[in-house]
Design a protein around this motif. Structure first.
Motif, PDB file in Angstrom:
ATOM      1  N   UNK A 183       8.395  33.874  27.427  1.00 24.40           N
ATOM      2  CA  UNK A 183       7.358  34.302  26.486  1.00 24.40           C
ATOM      3  C   UNK A 183       6.201  34.950  27.240  1.00 24.40           C
TER       4      UNK A 183
ATOM      5  N   UNK B 171       8.931  37.886  23.360  1.00 22.00           N
ATOM      6  CA  UNK B 171       9.730  36.669  23.470  1.00 22.00           C
ATOM      7  C   UNK B 171      11.173  37.077  23.733  1.00 22.00           C
TER       8      UNK B 171
ATOM      9  N   UNK C 290      15.168  35.641  24.611  1.00 22.12           N
ATOM     10  CA  UNK C 290      16.118  34.534  24.668  1.00 22.12           C
ATOM     11  C   UNK C 290      17.339  35.030  25.401  1.00 22.12           C
TER      12      UNK C 290
ATOM     13  N   UNK D  28      14.628  26.321  22.095  1.00 22.35           N
ATOM     14  CA  UNK D  28      13.655  26.309  21.003  1.00 22.35           C
ATOM     15  C   UNK D  28      12.984  24.954  20.811  1.00 22.35           C
ATOM     16  N   UNK D  29      13.675  23.874  21.148  1.00 22.94           N
ATOM     17  CA  UNK D  29      13.099  22.550  20.941  1.00 22.94           C
ATOM     18  C   UNK D  29      12.537  21.953  22.227  1.00 22.94           C
ATOM     19  N   UNK D  30      12.405  22.778  23.246  1.00 25.29           N
ATOM     20  CA  UNK D  30      11.963  22.286  24.549  1.00 25.29           C
ATOM     21  C   UNK D  30      10.533  22.722  24.857  1.00 25.29           C
ATOM     22  N   UNK D  31       9.921  21.974  25.740  1.00 22.57           N
ATOM     23  CA  UNK D  31       8.562  22.269  26.193  1.00 22.57           C
ATOM     24  C   UNK D  31       8.507  23.647  26.846  1.00 22.57           C
ATOM     25  N   UNK D  32       7.406  24.372  26.571  1.00 25.65           N
ATOM     26  CA  UNK D  32       7.176  25.623  27.273  1.00 25.65           C
ATOM     27  C   UNK D  32       6.324  25.334  28.499  1.00 25.65           C
TER      28      UNK D  32
ATOM     29  N   UNK E 249       3.971  26.924  31.329  1.00 22.95           N
ATOM     30  CA  UNK E 249       3.152  28.121  31.491  1.00 22.95           C
ATOM     31  C   UNK E 249       2.868  28.403  32.965  1.00 22.95           C
TER      32      UNK E 249
END
Lengths: 113, 114
Positions: free
Chosen positions: A33, A48, A50, A98-102, A104
């Motif tokens: 992202x 974004x 994938x 999609x359900x995981x921590x981003x 940074x």
């Protein structure tokens, strides 16, 4: 294991210049992202990916902002031409899904004169 | 288009206080709910997440989610000066082209004074 790395950490550009920001995601992460953060607008999604496919091309940002995922471990964000209103912190993040921590990166602080 | 709102915008509390931060969202298809914390000059970092209605506690932090009310919150027990930061709530919708896209609120600035 290295986290998300971003270069440069600071960038100063003249109005009208082209600048390229770089990001290396966490190894093995599928999603990448690009965000822009300002005090007024907060955290805004620019692009974004994938599995290297572009999922979001930035809507209102698409005319001068172009993100590319050259391979699974390297992405760039090109701003062309830059305008003073582009002054902000640009953050790159990556995640496993999609359900995981981003996670940074430290960000690139861009100042456009 | 998902709309995520946070309240209050800023908060000052004494050390040891219980702090509550709120987040509302607009898309009922939202499935994953996050709180991120960003210390001054640093990158945001995930603090906690919740994926189903109810409460989840981790140490001094508790998330409460009510999907029917389109609302979730973060509660901090025994607030510490090191908790002073920008708190960002974020929501993921799992539907169509927006799958996996995280939408952030504008944030709540928390300051805990000794």
């Amino acid at each position: 294991d290295a986290g998300v790395t971003q270069t440069p950490r600071h960038e100063v550009a003249e109005k009208g210049q082209t600048i390229i920001l770089k990001c290396e995601p966490v190894s093995g992460h599928n999603d990448l992202f690009w965000y822009r953060q300002t005090k007024i607008q907060g955290l805004e999604l620019l692009s974004y990916f994938r599995s290297k496919s572009l999922m979001e091309d930035g809507g209102a940002f698409k005319d001068r902002f172009k993100a590319e995922m050259l391979n699974s471990s390297f992405s760039t964000l090109k701003i062309q031409p830059t305008e003073p209103k582009d002054s902000a912190v640009y953050l790159c993040a990556s995640s496993l899904g999609a359900d995981a921590e981003q996670f940074f990166g430290p960000g690139t602080r861009l100042t456009v004169l | 288009q998902q709309n995520v709102q946070q309240s209050p915008e800023s908060l000052i509390v004494p050390e040891g206080a219980r702090t509550s931060l709120n987040c509302t969202f607009s898309d009922s298809a939202s499935q994953y709910f996050w709180w991120y914390r960003q210390h001054s000059g640093k990158a945001p970092k995930a603090l906690m997440s919740i994926f189903s209605n109810g409460e989840k506690e981790e140490g001094r932090f508790t998330i409460h989610l009510n999907k029917a009310s389109l609302h979730f919150s973060l509660h901090i027990r025994d607030s510490q000066p090191s908790d002073s930061a920008l708190y960002l709530c974020a929501v993921t919708v799992m539907r169509g082209a927006n799958t996996g896209k995280l939408t952030f609120g504008h944030g709540t600035i928390l300051r805990v004074h000794p």
